[in-house]
Design a protein around this motif. Structure first.
Motif, PDB file in Angstrom:
ATOM      1  N   PHE A 132      -1.924   8.883  -3.704  1.00 26.17           N
ATOM      2  CA  PHE A 132      -0.531   9.211  -2.786  1.00 26.17           C
ATOM      3  C   PHE A 132       0.585   8.196  -3.071  1.00 26.17           C
ATOM      4  CE2 PHE A 132      -3.408  12.022  -0.177  1.00 26.17           C
ATOM      5  CZ  PHE A 132      -2.592  12.889  -0.984  1.00 26.17           C
ATOM      6  N   GLU A 133       1.533   7.806  -3.801  1.00 28.07           N
ATOM      7  CA  GLU A 133       2.390   6.641  -3.790  1.00 28.07           C
ATOM      8  C   GLU A 133       2.111   5.950  -2.778  1.00 28.07           C
ATOM      9  OE1 GLU A 133       6.070   5.186  -6.432  1.00 28.07           O
ATOM     10  OE2 GLU A 133       5.086   7.648  -7.111  1.00 28.07           O
ATOM     11  N   GLN A 134       2.427   5.322  -2.104  1.00 29.82           N
ATOM     12  CA  GLN A 134       2.737   4.349  -0.949  1.00 29.82           C
ATOM     13  C   GLN A 134       3.758   3.110  -0.915  1.00 29.82           C
ATOM     14  OE1 GLN A 134      -1.504   2.478  -0.057  1.00 29.82           O
ATOM     15  NE2 GLN A 134      -2.351   4.761  -0.863  1.00 29.82           N
ATOM     16  N   GLY A 135       4.315   2.733  -1.925  1.00 31.63           N
ATOM     17  CA  GLY A 135       5.527   1.982  -1.813  1.00 31.63           C
ATOM     18  C   GLY A 135       4.942   0.328  -1.988  1.00 31.63           C
ATOM     19  N   ALA A 136       5.357  -0.087  -1.073  1.00 32.45           N
ATOM     20  CA  ALA A 136       4.795  -1.857  -0.861  1.00 32.45           C
ATOM     21  C   ALA A 136       4.196  -1.284   0.071  1.00 32.45           C
ATOM     22  CB  ALA A 136       6.316  -2.200  -0.269  1.00 32.45           C
ATOM     23  N   LEU A 137       3.452  -0.655   1.241  1.00 31.29           N
ATOM     24  CA  LEU A 137       2.499  -0.247   1.710  1.00 31.29           C
ATOM     25  C   LEU A 137       1.242  -0.662   1.188  1.00 31.29           C
ATOM     26  CD1 LEU A 137       2.805   2.189   4.441  1.00 31.29           C
ATOM     27  CD2 LEU A 137       3.513  -0.056   4.486  1.00 31.29           C
ATOM     28  N   VAL A 138       1.104  -0.390  -0.628  1.00 35.52           N
ATOM     29  CA  VAL A 138      -0.088  -0.182  -1.401  1.00 35.52           C
ATOM     30  C   VAL A 138      -0.671  -1.810  -1.667  1.00 35.52           C
ATOM     31  CG1 VAL A 138       1.315  -1.142  -3.327  1.00 35.52           C
ATOM     32  CG2 VAL A 138      -0.697  -0.037  -4.180  1.00 35.52           C
ATOM     33  N   VAL A 139       0.625  -3.061  -1.263  1.00 36.30           N
ATOM     34  CA  VAL A 139      -0.109  -4.147  -1.423  1.00 36.30           C
ATOM     35  C   VAL A 139      -0.963  -4.488  -0.019  1.00 36.30           C
ATOM     36  CG1 VAL A 139      -0.235  -6.964  -1.053  1.00 36.30           C
ATOM     37  CG2 VAL A 139       2.045  -5.067  -2.486  1.00 36.30           C
ATOM     38  N   PRO A 140      -0.831  -4.042   1.198  1.00 35.52           N
ATOM     39  CA  PRO A 140      -2.286  -4.520   2.450  1.00 35.52           C
ATOM     40  C   PRO A 140      -3.379  -3.648   1.962  1.00 35.52           C
ATOM     41  CG  PRO A 140      -0.170  -3.509   3.414  1.00 35.52           C
ATOM     42  CD  PRO A 140       0.442  -3.769   1.476  1.00 35.52           C
ATOM     43  N   ASN A 141      -2.837  -1.682   1.231  1.00 35.26           N
ATOM     44  CA  ASN A 141      -4.306  -1.706   0.800  1.00 35.26           C
ATOM     45  C   ASN A 141      -4.884  -1.669   0.160  1.00 35.26           C
ATOM     46  OD1 ASN A 141      -2.804   0.289   2.880  1.00 35.26           O
ATOM     47  ND2 ASN A 141      -1.746   1.672   1.790  1.00 35.26           N
ATOM     48  N   ALA A 142      -4.319  -2.519  -1.090  1.00 36.76           N
ATOM     49  CA  ALA A 142      -5.302  -2.508  -2.145  1.00 36.76           C
ATOM     50  C   ALA A 142      -5.981  -4.145  -1.281  1.00 36.76           C
ATOM     51  CB  ALA A 142      -4.164  -3.088  -2.967  1.00 36.76           C
ATOM     52  N   VAL A 143      -5.007  -4.878  -0.113  1.00 34.02           N
ATOM     53  CA  VAL A 143      -6.088  -5.933   0.372  1.00 34.02           C
ATOM     54  C   VAL A 143      -7.470  -5.359   1.378  1.00 34.02           C
ATOM     55  CG1 VAL A 143      -6.265  -7.823   1.345  1.00 34.02           C
ATOM     56  CG2 VAL A 143      -4.401  -7.649   0.143  1.00 34.02           C
ATOM     57  N   ALA A 144      -6.824  -4.191   1.663  1.00 34.30           N
ATOM     58  CA  ALA A 144      -7.489  -3.625   2.225  1.00 34.30           C
ATOM     59  C   ALA A 144      -9.427  -3.073   2.021  1.00 34.30           C
ATOM     60  CB  ALA A 144      -7.323  -2.816   3.172  1.00 34.30           C
ATOM     61  N   ILE A 145      -8.777  -2.689   0.379  1.00 34.22           N
ATOM     62  CA  ILE A 145     -10.386  -1.778  -0.888  1.00 34.22           C
ATOM     63  C   ILE A 145     -10.425  -2.682  -1.119  1.00 34.22           C
ATOM     64  CG2 ILE A 145     -10.351  -1.734  -2.958  1.00 34.22           C
ATOM     65  CD1 ILE A 145      -8.146   0.609  -2.319  1.00 34.22           C
ATOM     66  N   PHE A 146     -10.234  -4.676  -1.314  1.00 35.07           N
ATOM     67  CA  PHE A 146     -10.959  -5.695  -1.771  1.00 35.07           C
ATOM     68  C   PHE A 146     -12.105  -5.956  -0.548  1.00 35.07           C
ATOM     69  CE2 PHE A 146      -7.323  -7.437  -4.371  1.00 35.07           C
ATOM     70  CZ  PHE A 146      -7.608  -6.434  -5.952  1.00 35.07           C
ATOM     71  N   VAL A 147     -11.505  -5.726   0.562  1.00 38.89           N
ATOM     72  CA  VAL A 147     -12.065  -6.136   1.975  1.00 38.89           C
ATOM     73  C   VAL A 147     -13.593  -5.547   1.936  1.00 38.89           C
ATOM     74  CG1 VAL A 147     -12.601  -6.628   4.688  1.00 38.89           C
ATOM     75  CG2 VAL A 147      -9.939  -7.587   2.874  1.00 38.89           C
ATOM     76  N   LEU A 148     -12.775  -4.652   1.469  1.00 42.38           N
ATOM     77  CA  LEU A 148     -13.897  -2.649   1.688  1.00 42.38           C
ATOM     78  C   LEU A 148     -15.250  -3.550   0.751  1.00 42.38           C
ATOM     79  CD1 LEU A 148     -12.693  -0.031   3.023  1.00 42.38           C
ATOM     80  CD2 LEU A 148     -13.866  -1.710   4.292  1.00 42.38           C
ATOM     81  N   LEU A 149     -14.927  -3.404  -0.839  1.00 42.18           N
ATOM     82  CA  LEU A 149     -15.624  -4.440  -1.712  1.00 42.18           C
ATOM     83  C   LEU A 149     -16.319  -5.631  -1.354  1.00 42.18           C
ATOM     84  CD1 LEU A 149     -16.474  -3.377  -4.550  1.00 42.18           C
ATOM     85  CD2 LEU A 149     -14.597  -4.435  -5.367  1.00 42.18           C
ATOM     86  N   PHE A 150     -16.010  -6.323  -0.588  1.00 43.23           N
ATOM     87  CA  PHE A 150     -16.855  -7.568  -1.003  1.00 43.23           C
ATOM     88  C   PHE A 150     -17.545  -7.274   0.695  1.00 43.23           C
ATOM     89  CE2 PHE A 150     -17.063 -11.553   2.053  1.00 43.23           C
ATOM     90  CZ  PHE A 150     -17.250 -12.066   0.919  1.00 43.23           C
ATOM     91  N   ALA A 151     -17.537  -5.824   1.079  1.00 51.28           N
ATOM     92  CA  ALA A 151     -18.950  -6.351   2.560  1.00 51.28           C
ATOM     93  C   ALA A 151     -19.580  -5.380   2.146  1.00 51.28           C
ATOM     94  CB  ALA A 151     -17.772  -5.084   3.702  1.00 51.28           C
ATOM     95  N   ILE A 152     -19.767  -4.959   1.439  1.00 56.30           N
ATOM     96  CA  ILE A 152     -20.830  -4.012   1.187  1.00 56.30           C
ATOM     97  C   ILE A 152     -21.878  -4.862   0.569  1.00 56.30           C
ATOM     98  CG2 ILE A 152     -21.487  -2.793  -0.944  1.00 56.30           C
ATOM     99  CD1 ILE A 152     -18.724  -1.303  -1.244  1.00 56.30           C
ATOM    100  N   PRO A 153     -21.827  -6.159  -0.534  1.00 49.63           N
ATOM    101  CA  PRO A 153     -23.127  -6.492  -0.935  1.00 49.63           C
ATOM    102  C   PRO A 153     -23.627  -7.218  -0.016  1.00 49.63           C
ATOM    103  CG  PRO A 153     -20.927  -6.989  -1.988  1.00 49.63           C
ATOM    104  CD  PRO A 153     -21.063  -5.949  -1.663  1.00 49.63           C
ATOM    105  N   VAL A 154     -22.405  -7.190   1.762  1.00 49.04           N
ATOM    106  CA  VAL A 154     -22.493  -8.434   2.351  1.00 49.04           C
ATOM    107  C   VAL A 154     -23.702  -8.060   2.951  1.00 49.04           C
ATOM    108  CG1 VAL A 154     -21.830 -10.157   3.243  1.00 49.04           C
ATOM    109  CG2 VAL A 154     -20.543 -10.205   1.574  1.00 49.04           C
TER     110      VAL A 154
END
Length: 279
Positions: A132-154
């Motif tokens: 789903f195209e999210q406009g400018a909200l794609v920036v915080p959502n992309a950061v949220a993806i990074f946070v979740l990916l970082f949390a998996i091996p931790v």
């Protein structure tokens, strides 16, 4: 027969050793006041992350609403194509697409709150929602993806981390190939957009590769921190185990000392009675 001085020295030895044990049994603390606070307040850290995410969404929503208004106010000095894009972007804040954006934000908040126990399902859900195209909200959502990916091996395992990286990279690559850019989904307020992104068709593979490299860098950081965290926890657990074993040995030694004193007292009493009977 044991001399009184010998008994006094043997009686004072456990007290001295207990003091030494108390001094040596000081367990190591986690390095840094900030790290100790994070370790002691995990839920507060989760809510702080959610608050930062919601603040980012609010900030980009304000920008998304203000820029089209500014573009409409000065049509003569604004590029017509840019003004048209800004007007299309403002549709993200209007119903019914606003409900889709709010649903994505809600799913992201839940995924961030459960990132310690179930980070992999949250990462997969957010990766799929990129369609789903999210406009400018794609920036915080992309950061949220990074946070979740970082949390998996931790918080979980390195194997799940590699699985999350592979799934997220594949889904992102598919969306890039369909939508034309990593920040542009396939479904948007005006319908379905296939290969109408902001990048040239020949650069789709480069965009996918850059996204995969970014995700890989985040994953490697998480693996490094997770391994270090597990290593420190193993060391602290080993220290706890050594302290428990030392306390057990101290109790065994104290019991053996009491048994030895009891035998000596028994020998003294028996010898005194034997002398009395003989006399």
């Amino acid at each position: 027969m044991s001399h009184p001085s010998r008994r006094r020295s043997s009686a004072s030895a456990p007290a001295t050793s207990s003091v030494d044990l108390d001094a040596e049994a000081l367990l190591p603390r986690a390095p840094g006041v900030f790290r100790r606070w994070i370790a002691a307040h995990p839920r507060a850290v989760d809510w702080i992350i959610v608050g930062c995410y919601l603040a980012g969404c609010a900030l980009f929503s304000v920008i998304l609403a203000a820029v089209p208004m500014a573009a409409q106010g000065s049509p003569g000095t604004t590029d017509e194509l840019a003004r048209l894009r800004f007007e299309v972007a403002s549709r993200y804040l209007l119903p019914p697409w606003l409900l889709v954006v709010l649903a994505i934000v809600g799913v992201t908040v839940v995924a961030l709150l459960i990132r310690r126990s179930h980070p992999l399902p949250g990462l997969i859900a957010l990766s799929v929602l990129q369609i789903f195209e999210q406009g400018a909200l794609v920036v915080p959502n992309a950061v949220a993806i990074f946070v979740l990916l970082f949390a998996i091996p931790v918080h979980r395992t390195v194997r799940q981390g590699w699985i999350g990286w592979a799934v997220s990279s594949i889904i992102t690559t598919v969306i890039v190939q369909l939508g034309g850019a990593s920040s542009v989904g396939v479904l948007n307020p005006v319908g379905v957009t296939i290969s109408q992104g902001v990048f040239a068709p020949g650069s789709y593979s480069s965009v996918s590769l850059v996204n995969a490299v970014w995700l890989l860098a985040v994953l490697l950081l998480g693996i490094n921190l997770g391994n270090r965290r597990r290593y420190v926890e193993a060391l602290i657990e080993r220290v706890h185990q050594l302290v428990r074993e030392r306390e057990q040995r101290e109790q065994i030694a104290a019991g053996a000392e009491r048994a030895r004193i009891a035998r000596e007292m028994h020998d003294v009493v028996a010898h005194s009675l034997s002398v009395m009977v003989t006399l």
